[in-house]
Design a protein around this motif. Structure first.
Motif, PDB file in Angstrom:
ATOM      1  N   TRP A  55       0.821  -1.217   0.000  1.00 36.73           N
ATOM      2  CA  TRP A  55       0.000   0.000   0.000  1.00 36.73           C
ATOM      3  C   TRP A  55       0.852   1.263   0.000  1.00 36.73           C
ATOM      4  N   PHE A  56       1.964   1.245   0.720  1.00 33.76           N
ATOM      5  CA  PHE A  56       2.651   2.497   1.053  1.00 33.76           C
ATOM      6  C   PHE A  56       4.026   2.672   0.416  1.00 33.76           C
ATOM      7  N   ASN A  57       4.495   1.676  -0.326  1.00 30.53           N
ATOM      8  CA  ASN A  57       5.761   1.795  -1.035  1.00 30.53           C
ATOM      9  C   ASN A  57       5.499   1.929  -2.533  1.00 30.53           C
ATOM     10  N   ARG A  61       9.565   4.508  -8.870  1.00 26.73           N
ATOM     11  CA  ARG A  61       9.884   5.746  -8.157  1.00 26.73           C
ATOM     12  C   ARG A  61       9.122   6.948  -8.676  1.00 26.73           C
ATOM     13  N   LEU A  62       8.621   6.877  -9.889  1.00 24.62           N
ATOM     14  CA  LEU A  62       7.979   8.039 -10.486  1.00 24.62           C
ATOM     15  C   LEU A  62       6.470   8.057 -10.293  1.00 24.62           C
ATOM     16  N   ARG A  63       5.934   7.119  -9.523  1.00 26.09           N
ATOM     17  CA  ARG A  63       4.502   7.079  -9.278  1.00 26.09           C
ATOM     18  C   ARG A  63       4.249   7.099  -7.775  1.00 26.09           C
ATOM     19  N   HIS A  64       3.012   7.481  -7.427  1.00 28.42           N
ATOM     20  CA  HIS A  64       2.625   7.408  -6.021  1.00 28.42           C
ATOM     21  C   HIS A  64       2.440   5.955  -5.606  1.00 28.42           C
ATOM     22  N   PRO A  65       2.473   5.682  -4.292  1.00 33.87           N
ATOM     23  CA  PRO A  65       2.119   4.333  -3.832  1.00 33.87           C
ATOM     24  C   PRO A  65       0.631   4.074  -4.050  1.00 33.87           C
ATOM     25  N   LEU A  66       0.241   2.823  -3.976  1.00 35.24           N
ATOM     26  CA  LEU A  66      -1.130   2.436  -4.311  1.00 35.24           C
ATOM     27  C   LEU A  66      -2.164   3.009  -3.350  1.00 35.24           C
ATOM     28  N   ILE A  67      -1.777   3.355  -2.134  1.00 30.69           N
ATOM     29  CA  ILE A  67      -2.744   3.964  -1.216  1.00 30.69           C
ATOM     30  C   ILE A  67      -3.296   5.255  -1.818  1.00 30.69           C
ATOM     31  N   PHE A  68      -2.446   5.985  -2.562  1.00 33.94           N
ATOM     32  CA  PHE A  68      -2.904   7.203  -3.218  1.00 33.94           C
ATOM     33  C   PHE A  68      -4.004   6.886  -4.224  1.00 33.94           C
ATOM     34  N   TYR A  69      -3.766   5.903  -5.098  1.00 34.81           N
ATOM     35  CA  TYR A  69      -4.721   5.620  -6.165  1.00 34.81           C
ATOM     36  C   TYR A  69      -6.007   5.007  -5.617  1.00 34.81           C
ATOM     37  N   PHE A  70      -5.918   4.331  -4.474  1.00 35.90           N
ATOM     38  CA  PHE A  70      -7.116   3.796  -3.831  1.00 35.90           C
ATOM     39  C   PHE A  70      -8.046   4.932  -3.401  1.00 35.90           C
ATOM     40  N   GLY A  71      -7.456   6.001  -2.901  1.00 35.65           N
ATOM     41  CA  GLY A  71      -8.266   7.146  -2.489  1.00 35.65           C
ATOM     42  C   GLY A  71      -8.525   8.147  -3.600  1.00 35.65           C
ATOM     43  N   HIS A  72      -7.627   8.191  -4.587  1.00 36.55           N
ATOM     44  CA  HIS A  72      -7.693   9.211  -5.638  1.00 36.55           C
ATOM     45  C   HIS A  72      -8.987   9.146  -6.434  1.00 36.55           C
ATOM     46  N   ALA A  89     -20.114  20.976   0.154  1.00 36.68           N
ATOM     47  CA  ALA A  89     -19.341  20.590   1.333  1.00 36.68           C
ATOM     48  C   ALA A  89     -18.465  19.393   1.004  1.00 36.68           C
ATOM     49  N   ARG A  90     -17.281  19.388   1.554  1.00 36.28           N
ATOM     50  CA  ARG A  90     -16.362  18.276   1.372  1.00 36.28           C
ATOM     51  C   ARG A  90     -16.638  17.184   2.401  1.00 36.28           C
ATOM     52  N   ILE A  91     -16.071  16.001   2.132  1.00 33.66           N
ATOM     53  CA  ILE A  91     -16.167  14.900   3.085  1.00 33.66           C
ATOM     54  C   ILE A  91     -14.934  14.868   3.975  1.00 33.66           C
ATOM     55  N   ASP A  92     -13.751  14.989   3.384  1.00 35.58           N
ATOM     56  CA  ASP A  92     -12.495  15.001   4.135  1.00 35.58           C
ATOM     57  C   ASP A  92     -11.507  15.866   3.356  1.00 35.58           C
ATOM     58  N   ALA A  93     -11.364  17.111   3.768  1.00 32.01           N
ATOM     59  CA  ALA A  93     -10.545  18.066   3.019  1.00 32.01           C
ATOM     60  C   ALA A  93      -9.096  17.608   2.925  1.00 32.01           C
ATOM     61  N   ARG A  94      -8.590  16.950   3.960  1.00 26.95           N
ATOM     62  CA  ARG A  94      -7.192  16.495   3.943  1.00 26.95           C
ATOM     63  C   ARG A  94      -6.974  15.443   2.859  1.00 26.95           C
ATOM     64  N   ILE A  95      -7.809  14.449   2.830  1.00 26.68           N
ATOM     65  CA  ILE A  95      -7.670  13.397   1.825  1.00 26.68           C
ATOM     66  C   ILE A  95      -7.909  13.960   0.432  1.00 26.68           C
ATOM     67  N   GLU A  96      -8.876  14.842   0.320  1.00 26.22           N
ATOM     68  CA  GLU A  96      -9.223  15.380  -0.998  1.00 26.22           C
ATOM     69  C   GLU A  96      -8.144  16.305  -1.545  1.00 26.22           C
ATOM     70  N   ALA A  97      -7.328  16.871  -0.669  1.00 24.01           N
ATOM     71  CA  ALA A  97      -6.186  17.661  -1.120  1.00 24.01           C
ATOM     72  C   ALA A  97      -4.988  16.765  -1.417  1.00 24.01           C
ATOM     73  N   TYR A 116       4.842  11.622   1.965  1.00 25.53           N
ATOM     74  CA  TYR A 116       3.574  12.091   2.499  1.00 25.53           C
ATOM     75  C   TYR A 116       3.215  11.267   3.736  1.00 25.53           C
ATOM     76  N   ALA A 117       2.475  11.884   4.620  1.00 25.30           N
ATOM     77  CA  ALA A 117       1.930  11.158   5.776  1.00 25.30           C
ATOM     78  C   ALA A 117       0.595  10.573   5.346  1.00 25.30           C
ATOM     79  N   TRP A 118       0.676   9.438   4.652  1.00 22.24           N
ATOM     80  CA  TRP A 118      -0.537   8.859   4.078  1.00 22.24           C
ATOM     81  C   TRP A 118      -1.491   8.371   5.163  1.00 22.24           C
ATOM     82  N   PRO A 119      -2.789   8.474   4.928  1.00 26.43           N
ATOM     83  CA  PRO A 119      -3.749   7.840   5.842  1.00 26.43           C
ATOM     84  C   PRO A 119      -3.641   6.324   5.729  1.00 26.43           C
ATOM     85  N   THR A 120      -4.179   5.607   6.690  1.00 26.91           N
ATOM     86  CA  THR A 120      -4.135   4.146   6.650  1.00 26.91           C
ATOM     87  C   THR A 120      -5.107   3.633   5.595  1.00 26.91           C
ATOM     88  N   ALA A 121      -4.926   2.380   5.223  1.00 26.65           N
ATOM     89  CA  ALA A 121      -5.843   1.770   4.258  1.00 26.65           C
ATOM     90  C   ALA A 121      -7.259   1.732   4.815  1.00 26.65           C
TER      91      ALA A 121
END
Length: 712
Positions: A55-57, A61-72, A89-97, A116-121
């Motif tokens: 999820w987090f690695n 090197r030129l792409r985000h980890p999969l946790i990003f695409y799961f939320g993206h 209204a937003r749901i979660d401004a931090r994740i959405e940014a 990045y300080a990614w959120p957990t899965a």
């Protein structure tokens, strides 16, 4: 080979929603079902991750980890609905940014070490659940009229659905690039079990003649499309030959065994740079030692299997092009990758399109397996795999068709790729669904990029241009392009058109005209409608480069500021102004200094100097030097707002706007004095308004004084 059967664990194949229909209620239900199916299919892909590290690695090197695409893909819905003011209204401004913008691979050696300080899965999964509920309720209650168009809120929903289906495929590639121990096979993602493991048993490829002809591109079907699909392009193709099958692993191995990865002659500069940087010796998904081919394996999404030599070779465009150069040397034929139009001609051999398929004609749309299969499994007309199995690289750099325009809610989907560095892929792969599986789809990636992509080759004389054509971001160039070719603001007519119109009734001859200080050339093009020859001259080489590019018939793209860092994308085409090659050929654009003109005999019937004299360091010298170059009876048109500034003109050289012996001296008075010996004025001075856009809410509205002078 016999037709394959749908594997029982695979999700049922999908059909893209049509934009039209007879019942709003039925269409709403279709949209909801399509959204839900896409959402669940995407989440099931992530069941293949077996370790938190997956999820987090970063897989590369030129792409985000999969946790990003799961939320993206979920945050995309919220960000677009907010941008369109459909929700407030937003749901979660931090994740959405954090998960708003993905990464387009740039150069193969651009290393993105951002952390990045990614959120957990679990946090992202909970966020996805909230977004799913919001979008479901939105679909059930949104205004809906048929057919769905760009202005409909349903278009935004389809945008989100098709966006997630793109990431279904690109995320499957990233999973394939993770360490094997971090992933696990899943029954809903079954790989094909049939393969030839002896190279000599793979059928030989062959060439089939194609007649050439006229290819007309531009989306016309009744489904959602991305902006680059719309518009029109007509291409005339000469006869060519195309390989019957995709290049198999066995056929590509011949290139590897011949030392293709070690010989510079088969690679262009970009390709050799990538190969050297990556230290590539064979295709990236091959596992083992190329010198021991019988022991090679192929990395699939979640497993390694003995090399299926009859499956398509999966390579980037640089490797595919190198193979073609090697093949050309071996055969003496002009072997190359097909262009987009050549593939479109091949596509005519496949009946129908994805929304009508009762059974997919190839390994596409997740209809059979979650992997490639043999290159001779699916016959389509005289060929195999025109659609499906793996995407097919082309030589065509993606560009907008004539009539291209961006969708305001996704203005950076296509335009960043219009740089000559992104090559089009066609045909779709085993996991291409939704818009990706349509005949009209157009996707492009950097040439070093890995996708589920391979290639077929052609013997063809067609040559695509690889012109680098990014959007012009130089502020001054963009501002002048918009000033000279952009829309009219506040009802003020185009400045260049107006000045030419003022001069024409007084022109006694229309042989040669000089547009001095021409900037990006609009007045020169207007003069070319009426004069046999036009010289467009400017001090700025950058302006002249732009004008020359327009003269060649190319589109020119630029950005204009909207607000803060927001911009709007625009483009210039001469044909949009009723100008064609005949007029363009009458113009010679040259770089020159109005204060240091080369002496020439009288040759000009008109000299147009618009907004020039108050930007020269020596305006009086210009007037003295230009006079002998104008024929007797010829015209000099001067237009200027007389904004004298020391940054352009030393105060001692200002023509007017000063006090002389204590008395006010205007520029008009100075011109009358300076020109009296060789010119006579025509009529009274006229005020000509013009508007220059700075931002969406800031404009310069000026009045230029226009004076006309006839050479004695």
């Amino acid at each position: 080979m016999t037709l394959a059967q749908h594997q029982p664990n695979l999700p049922l194949p999908t059909r893209t929603v049509r934009l039209s229909g007879s019942s709003v209620a039925e269409k709403r239900a279709e949209l909801l079902a399509y959204f839900t199916q896409t959402w669940e299919l995407y989440e099931s892909l992530f069941d293949c991750l077996a370790d938190d590290r997956a999820w987090f690695n970063k897989a590369i090197r030129l792409r985000h980890p999969l946790i990003f695409y799961f939320g993206h893909t979920a945050s995309f819905y919220i960000n677009k609905l907010m941008a369109g003011r459909y929700i407030d209204a937003r749901i979660d401004a931090r994740i959405e940014a954090m998960m708003a913008i993905g990464v387009d691979e740039m150069s193969w050696d651009d290393l993105d070490d951002s952390h990045y300080a990614w959120p957990t899965a679990e946090e992202v999964r909970a966020y996805r659940g909230k977004v799913k509920n919001l979008v479901t309720e939105f679909i059930q209650s949104m205004p809906l009229e048929l057919p769905i168009d760009w202005e409909s809120p349903a278009w935004v929903i389809l945008m989100g659905i098709e966006h997630e289906r793109i990431h279904l495929e690109t995320s499957s590639v990233l999973i394939r690039q993770l360490p094997l121990e971090w992933v696990k096979p899943q029954p809903q993602w079954p790989a094909c079990q049939q393969a030839r493991h002896a190279r000599e048993s793979v059928p030989a490829n062959s060439l089939i003649a194609m007649p050439g002809g006229t290819v007309v591109q531009g989306k016309r079907d009744d489904t959602y499309g991305w902006d680059n699909e719309y518009g029109s392009l007509t291409t005339e193709l000469k006869p060519f030959k195309a390989s019957k099958m995709l290049v198999s692993n066995a056929e590509f191995y011949e290139f590897v065994a011949a030392g293709g990865y070690q010989q510079r002659q088969y690679w262009d500069e970009e390709g050799w740079g990538w190969r050297s940087f990556a230290e590539a010796q064979m295709p990236t998904f091959w596992v083992g030692d190329a010198h021991q081919p019988d022991a090679l394996k192929l990395r699939l999404m979640t497993e390694e299997v003995p090399m299926p030599w009859d499956w398509p070779a999966e390579v980037n465009q640089l490797e595919a092009a190198a193979f073609c150069r090697w093949k050309a040397q071996e055969t003496g034929a002009s072997v190359q990758l097909p262009c987009e139009a050549e593939w479109m001609l091949l596509r005519e051999q496949v009946e129908g399109d994805q929304p009508e398929w009762q059974q997919a004609p190839g390994n596409i749309n997740l209809a059979y397996w979650a992997s490639s299969c043999a290159v001779d499994r699916f016959a389509q007309g005289d060929f195999f795999d025109i659609v499906g199995n793996v995407w097919q690289w082309t030589t065509t750099p993606i560009n907008g068709f004539e009539g291209f325009r961006v969708h305001p809610l996704y203005d950076d989907f296509s335009t960043p790729t219009f740089d000559g560095k992104h090559s089009i892929i066609k045909g779709g792969s085993w996991i291409s669904t939704g818009n990706e599986a349509l005949k009209s789809s157009r996707y492009a990636f950097r040439r070093h990029f890995f996708q589920h992509a391979g290639f077929r080759y052609v013997v063809s004389s067609h040559q695509e241009t690889m012109t680098l054509n990014p959007y012009e971001t130089d502020d001054m160039v963009s501002q002048y392009l918009d000033f000279q070719y952009g829309p009219r603001y506040f009802g003020v007519d185009n400045y260049a058109e107006s000045l030419v119109a003022l001069a024409l009734p007084h022109c006694q001859a229309r042989g040669t005209a000089l547009d001095i200080g021409c900037a990006t050339g609009r007045a020169s093009f207007e003069l070319a409608r009426h004069f046999e020859k036009v010289i467009g001259m400017d001090y700025s080489a950058r302006f002249i480069d732009v004008a020359l590019q327009l003269t060649s018939g190319e589109d020119f793209r630029y950005v204009v500021p909207e607000e803060g860092e927001l911009v709007e994308y625009r483009q210039v085409r001469l044909k949009d102004f009723g100008l064609d090659a005949e007029q363009a050929q009458r113009i010679q654009f040259v770089q020159g200094d109005a204060c240091n003109l080369k002496p020439q005999p009288a040759q000009y019937d008109l000299v147009l100097a618009a907004n020039l004299i108050d930007r020269l360091r020596q305006p009086q010298r210009f007037l003295q030097d230009i006079a002998p170059m104008i024929r007797s009876g010829g015209l000099l048109l001067l237009s200027s707002p007389y904004t004298w500034l020391e940054v352009f003109t030393p105060r001692e050289n200002w023509l007017g706007g000063i006090r002389e012996n204590g008395e006010a001296l205007t520029t008009l008075q100075a011109l009358q004095r300076l020109l009296a010996a060789e010119f006579e004025p025509i009529g009274a001075p006229q005020d000509q308004p013009f508007v220059i856009r700075e931002t969406a809410r800031k404009y310069q509205h000026s009045l230029a004084q226009v004076t006309l002078w006839r050479k004695r």
